[in-house]
Design an enzyme around this catalytic site. Structure first.
Site, mmCIF file in Angstrom:
data_model
loop_
_atom_site.group_PDB
_atom_site.id
_atom_site.type_symbol
_atom_site.label_atom_id
_atom_site.label_comp_id
_atom_site.label_asym_id
_atom_site.label_seq_id
_atom_site.Cartn_x
_atom_site.Cartn_y
_atom_site.Cartn_z
ATOM 1 N N ASP A 115 0.838 -1.190 0.000
ATOM 2 C CA ASP A 115 0.000 0.000 0.000
ATOM 3 C C ASP A 115 0.877 1.247 0.000
ATOM 4 O OD1 ASP A 115 0.678 -1.002 2.692
ATOM 5 O OD2 ASP A 115 -0.340 0.792 3.400
ATOM 6 N N ASN A 136 6.767 0.716 7.505
ATOM 7 C CA ASN A 136 7.510 -0.162 8.398
ATOM 8 C C ASN A 136 7.795 -1.530 7.794
ATOM 9 O OD1 ASN A 136 7.697 1.737 10.469
ATOM 10 N ND2 ASN A 136 5.716 1.152 11.323
#
Length: 212
Positions: A115, A136
């Site tokens: 994403d 992350n």
């Protein structure tokens, strides 16, 4: 690493295509899991199902093996290992590195579908290397592989509206309007992966990034 072009793309060994997300049904429909949604499309195209990869170097992941696309003369496209880490997003690096080692895939033939907040919700972009943009999952993969020199398939999910916290936004399901358009976005991202493994990054970028 130079891009593979045309039929030679199938002759240099398999690709590892990873879809990022979080485990469990509570996350399955969230924006952060769009990478794994794309892998479901690719597995369906290849007529494959995901199975546990526990035997693949201890990787905590589900894996499906497919051939994507068609080469000149009607030959099957390149071999591709599809991997969905079963760890949480910020621990994606271990499973990705384990799958790459087990299947002897160099970082240059690893593609991570994820994403992307910095792209509109109807846009797919391809790039190799560069920063992780605060993602992350990508940061952990870069650390585990020891390099940023892998391909990213960036699937746009838009920025959160107003002052909504991005960390909260990505963990929410797609809205009603987004769900209506989501199947098209997933198919376009799957098309981008096929172009990448068939023709290499530069040729795929020329098609995927072309003005509509």
């Amino acid at each position: 690493m130079p891009d593979s072009q045309g039929p030679s793309a199938a002759a240099e060994g398999p690709w590892l295509v990873v879809g990022l997300g979080n485990p469990g049904p509570e996350y399955a429909a969230t924006r952060h899991n769009v990478g794994q949604m794309v892998l479901d499309v690719l597995a369906a195209r290849g007529g494959a199902t995901f199975r546990s990869a526990r035997g693949a170097g201890g990787a905590k992941a589900a894996v499906a093996q497919v051939r994507l696309g068609v080469l000149p003369g009607g030959r099957p496209g390149p071999a591709v290992v599809l991997g969905k880490p079963s760890s949480y997003m910020n621990l994606s690096g271990g499973p990705v590195a384990a799958l790459a080692r087990f299947h002897s895939v160099p970082p240059g033939r690893v593609a991570v579908v994820h994403d992307e907040l910095d792209l509109p919700g109807d846009v797919v972009r391809l790039k190799r290397g560069g920063g992780e943009g605060g993602h992350n999952g990508l940061r952990d993969i870069s650390k585990a592989l020891g390099t940023r020199d892998y391909v990213r398939v960036r699937v746009g999910i838009d920025r959160p509206p107003g002052r909504q916290d991005p960390a909260d936004y990505v963990l929410r399901p797609f809205g009603t309007a987004e769900r209506r358009d989501l199947p098209v976005l997933l198919e376009e991202a799957a098309d981008a992966v096929e172009l990448l493994v068939l023709h290499g990054l530069e040729a795929a970028q020329q098609q995927v990034h072309a003005p509509r």
